[in-house]
Design a protein around this motif. Structure first.
Motif, mmCIF file in Angstrom:
data_model
loop_
_atom_site.group_PDB
_atom_site.id
_atom_site.type_symbol
_atom_site.label_atom_id
_atom_site.label_comp_id
_atom_site.label_asym_id
_atom_site.label_seq_id
_atom_site.Cartn_x
_atom_site.Cartn_y
_atom_site.Cartn_z
ATOM 1 N N ILE A 201 0.852 -1.207 0.000
ATOM 2 C CA ILE A 201 0.000 0.000 0.000
ATOM 3 C C ILE A 201 0.879 1.245 0.000
ATOM 4 C CG2 ILE A 201 -1.718 1.321 1.294
ATOM 5 C CD1 ILE A 201 -2.774 -1.309 2.398
ATOM 6 N N LEU A 202 0.676 2.071 -1.006
ATOM 7 C CA LEU A 202 1.364 3.361 -1.072
ATOM 8 C C LEU A 202 0.339 4.461 -0.778
ATOM 9 C CD1 LEU A 202 3.658 5.383 -1.868
ATOM 10 C CD2 LEU A 202 2.830 5.203 -4.227
ATOM 11 N N ALA A 203 0.600 5.251 0.268
ATOM 12 C CA ALA A 203 -0.285 6.389 0.579
ATOM 13 C C ALA A 203 0.367 7.656 0.063
ATOM 14 C CB ALA A 203 -0.517 6.486 2.081
ATOM 15 N N ILE A 226 -3.427 4.541 -2.353
ATOM 16 C CA ILE A 226 -4.481 5.349 -1.731
ATOM 17 C C ILE A 226 -3.927 6.770 -1.620
ATOM 18 C CG2 ILE A 226 -5.538 3.439 -0.453
ATOM 19 C CD1 ILE A 226 -3.998 4.362 2.027
ATOM 20 N N ALA A 227 -4.805 7.722 -1.410
ATOM 21 C CA ALA A 227 -4.309 9.105 -1.335
ATOM 22 C C ALA A 227 -5.128 9.897 -0.329
ATOM 23 C CB ALA A 227 -4.386 9.768 -2.712
ATOM 24 N N HIS A 228 -4.443 10.861 0.275
ATOM 25 C CA HIS A 228 -5.167 11.825 1.104
ATOM 26 C C HIS A 228 -4.907 13.217 0.546
ATOM 27 C CE1 HIS A 228 -6.723 14.218 4.298
ATOM 28 N NE2 HIS A 228 -5.551 14.822 4.414
ATOM 29 N N GLU A 243 -7.960 5.406 -4.262
ATOM 30 C CA GLU A 243 -9.000 5.692 -3.278
ATOM 31 C C GLU A 243 -8.572 6.882 -2.430
ATOM 32 O OE1 GLU A 243 -11.071 3.324 0.465
ATOM 33 O OE2 GLU A 243 -9.424 2.382 -0.644
ATOM 34 N N LEU A 244 -9.475 7.845 -2.280
ATOM 35 C CA LEU A 244 -9.169 8.981 -1.404
ATOM 36 C C LEU A 244 -9.617 8.629 0.012
ATOM 37 C CD1 LEU A 244 -10.139 12.257 -3.337
ATOM 38 C CD2 LEU A 244 -7.861 11.342 -2.877
ATOM 39 N N ALA A 250 -4.859 7.017 5.854
ATOM 40 C CA ALA A 250 -3.718 6.918 4.934
ATOM 41 C C ALA A 250 -2.458 6.513 5.688
ATOM 42 C CB ALA A 250 -3.505 8.254 4.212
ATOM 43 N N ILE A 251 -2.167 7.214 6.766
ATOM 44 C CA ILE A 251 -0.882 6.933 7.420
ATOM 45 C C ILE A 251 -0.923 5.623 8.217
ATOM 46 C CG2 ILE A 251 -0.113 9.349 7.470
ATOM 47 C CD1 ILE A 251 -0.847 9.398 10.463
ATOM 48 N N ALA A 252 -2.121 5.235 8.655
ATOM 49 C CA ALA A 252 -2.198 4.012 9.473
ATOM 50 C C ALA A 252 -2.119 2.751 8.625
ATOM 51 C CB ALA A 252 -3.498 4.015 10.286
ATOM 52 N N SER A 253 -2.554 2.833 7.384
ATOM 53 C CA SER A 253 -2.595 1.591 6.592
ATOM 54 C C SER A 253 -1.420 1.456 5.626
ATOM 55 C CB SER A 253 -3.917 1.521 5.816
ATOM 56 O OG SER A 253 -4.075 2.680 5.053
ATOM 57 N N ALA A 254 -0.606 2.502 5.497
ATOM 58 C CA ALA A 254 0.400 2.494 4.433
ATOM 59 C C ALA A 254 1.642 1.668 4.760
ATOM 60 C CB ALA A 254 0.826 3.934 4.151
#
Ligand SMILES: NC(=O)c1ccc[n+]([C@@H]2O[C@H](COP(=O)([O-])OP(=O)(O)OC[C@H]3O[C@@H](n4cnc5c(N)ncnc54)[C@H](O)[C@@H]3O)[C@@H](O)[C@H]2O)c1
Ligand SMILES: O=C(O)[C@H](O)COP(=O)(O)O
Length: 602
Positions: A201-203, A226-228, A243-244, A250-254
């Motif tokens: 996963i890349l955030a 994913i993106a924020h 996915e936004l 974002a930071i917890a799953s990346a």
């Protein structure tokens, strides 16, 4: 019924300046269709449609290029200007040189602070940032000094994205360290086992130009992206299969976090102790945005504790970082010296993009990449051109009618138009009215960059209203009214029933006309100068005034009389090509039937 628009001071719109085209030392930067008066930037910043002072008929503007710029850009600049390439200037040297320069071009390595604008003494008209980030330029100071800031927002996007991907892959596979190890004569295959990217996963934090190019490339590597970005459009992200999500998600799953937002007060140290505490252990961080978006001390701690397994950094809070920077020297960090935009291709493109923007700004053309001025599309500018002239003249006329009271503090502008407020961009007109209001009473030069700022600073509140009209006329505006509240007038007839100095104008055959003063209808072409008289409506007045002016060899361009009722009071507007002598004006004022009288320069 009038629809209220936002007060000027709530709109983020800078502004512009106008001059008379008679000066040969100025280049007219207004579209050729713009009539007589032209728009100039002051300190000669220009903006949308303005002319630039060149300092003399033959003198060229001077451009200081303070950081290395591609040859193609330099060649373009040299076609218009004297170009001084002086790199590695100290702040003192920059301040000393800037007073001689019309434009300054920098990259990220030069701090263009308030001191620079102050030292320019008003000469600096445009700062060109040869790149995207403008965090090294004090925009507020630029705006206050009427200096336009332009950047080159697109030319290095791909280069930055490619560098982000290069750092991501180099970090994951320990390229830098294993290369250094081999050069040291070692063969350490077990030590430099990397991690795979596929399925990870890349955030992306900041889904703008660079962020989305990184996303596109990362998807090609098989990563789940994913993106924020609180301001990004979800449909654009979805179209790319991204996915936004919220910042915390974002930071917890990346597995990897890549930063691509600008450095602003709200993004400063956005990755801090608190954020690192929420991350998955072993996360890897890439930063090709700005060093300041990471709390570097917190990152060092997170690397030490193993929360962050590795970091790949192109940018630093302080550039260059100190030689003993714990971050740069950290064994889990790979670092590059702000190379994101540094490809041959990108630098040539950036140089051309910024040279064109600066040249355009110096010529007074539309600044498509203006950072501190509203961007008015060329077609809007062309359509509004005659109204722009009218707007300035109405402001100039209204302020000359003020005699006292609370001065000019509250100004209302009313546009009668069949356009909705969405289809009628009035920023340019407001700037011109502000210019007309302020320039006759001060030594400040107004342009599109500094109009709203200057009005606010002088305590002038400018509000706008629209009177919606039916139909869809060819002209965007039927009339413009300028009302100055709580002011006494040296021509009391200009004060309407509501106690405001009121002037109204329209454009007829491309020429601005004064159509109302106070409650009186008149019809006076707004060219040259204007004598306004209020008199008893009786025969012979036009002849009497005309003879006085004729005796003085003053050419009358028109006369227009408006009256309330026959044989009562009338207002006479007399256009004159030349300024009458004081004696002639006194003679007119002394005519027994003349009750009020004022001479105005348009
Ligand atoms: N290392 C380099 O050499 C290099 C090269 C080019 C760009 N950059 C930097 O990269 C960054 C991005 O550049 P760009 O051209 O993509 O800019 P951009 O304006 O196109 O994108 C920035 C994005 O960040 C978003 N954003 C703003 N605040 C945010 C927040 N709090 N959280 C999440 N997203 C936020 C914006 O909505 C925007 O979509 C800038 O800081 C720029 O200076 C660095
Ligand atoms: O914001 C940018 O455009 C990049 O950080 C590039 O900066 P540079 O022009 O100093 O390389």
């Amino acid at each position: 019924m009038a629809a209220t628009l936002a007060p000027a001071d709530r709109l983020a719109a800078p502004s512009l300046r106008i001059h008379h085209p008679s000066s040969l030392s100025r280049r007219l930067l207004v579209p050729s269709r713009l009539p007589a008066t032209s728009l100039f930037p002051h300190r000669r910043p220009r903006v949308v449609a303005m002319a630039v002072e060149t300092g003399g008929a033959n003198s060229k503007p001077r451009v200081l290029v303070a950081e290395k710029l591609g040859e193609a850009g330099l060649a373009l600049l040299k076609g218009l200007a004297d170009v001084d390439c002086s790199y590695n200037l100290s702040p003192e040297e920059l301040r000393a040189k800037i007073a001689l320069c019309d434009a300054l071009i920098v990259r990220s390595g030069t701090k263009v602070g308030r001191d620079v604008f102050e030292s320019s003494g008003g000469k600096l008209r445009v700062v060109g940032r040869a790149g995207v980030g403008i965090d090294n330029v004090d925009l507020a100071a630029a705006t206050e000094h009427g200096c336009l800031v332009v950047n080159a927002p697109t030319a290095n996007t791909v280069a930055a994205a490619e560098h982000g991907i290069a750092l991501l892959t180099a970090m994951a596979r320990n390229i830098a360290r294993s290369d250094a190890s081999m050069k040291a004569g070692k063969w350490e295959r077990n030590k430099y086992v990397g991690v795979s990217l596929v399925g990870k996963i890349l955030a992306i934090l900041g889904f703008g130009k660079v962020g989305s190019e990184v996303a596109r490339r990362a998807k090609g590597l098989g990563m789940h992206v994913i993106a924020h970005d609180p301001y990004a459009a979800a449909d654009r992200a979805h179209a790319m299969g991204v996915e936004l999500v919220t910042f915390d998600e974002a930071i917890a799953s990346a597995d990897f976090i890549s930063l691509h937002m600008p450095l602003t007060p709200s993004t400063s140290k956005i990755l801090n102790y608190e954020a690192f505490a929420k991350m998955k252990k072993g996360v890897r961080v890439i930063n090709v945005a700005r060093g300041g978006v990471i709390d570097e001390e917190a990152l060092v701690k997170a690397l030490d504790s193993g929360v962050v397994a590795q970091a790949a950094l192109d940018v630093f809070t302080k550039e260059p970082p100190s030689a003993d920077s714990k971050l740069v020297l950290h064994e889990k960090v790979i670092a590059t010296p702000h190379l994101g935009a540094s490809t041959v291709e990108a630098q040539e493109e950036v140089a051309i993009e910024i040279a064109e923007a600066v040249i355009g700004a110096l010529k007074g053309e539309l600044a498509a990449t203006a950072v501190n001025a509203p961007m008015v599309p060329p077609e809007v500018l062309t359509e509004l051109a005659p109204f722009v002239v009218l707007a300035e003249k109405l402001g100039r006329l209204a302020v000359q009618l003020v005699a006292g009271g609370s001065g000019v503090k509250s100004v209302k502008v009313t546009y009668a138009s069949a356009r909705t407020s969405v289809d009628l961009d009035t920023r340019l007109l407001r700037a011109m009215i502000t210019k007309g209001l302020i320039e006759p009473i001060s030594d400040v030069h107004i342009n599109l960059v500094n109009a709203d700022y200057t009005a606010k600073k002088r305590g002038i509140r400018i509000t706008e209203e629209r009177i919606p009209l039916d139909g869809s006329p060819e002209d965007p505006i039927e009339s413009i009214q300028v009302h100055i509240a709580n002011a006494e007038s040296k021509f009391p007839t200009a004060v309407s029933g509501l106690g405001e100095i009121t002037v109204e104008g329209r454009v007829k055959d491309g020429i601005p006309h004064l159509t109302k003063i106070g409650s009186f209808q008149v019809d006076a072409s707004m060219e040259g100068s204007l004598i306004l008289c209020r008199q008893v409506d009786q025969p012979g007045m036009i002849g009497t005034v005309g003879s006085i002016l004729g005796e003085q060899n003053v050419n009358v361009s028109y006369m227009s009389v408006g009256r309330i009722a026959p044989r009562k009071h009338a207002v006479m507007a007399i256009g004159v090509d030349d300024e009458p002598t004081k004696a002639a004006l006194k003679k007119i004022g002394d005519i027994p039937a003349v009750e009020e009288f004022v001479f105005l320069k348009l």
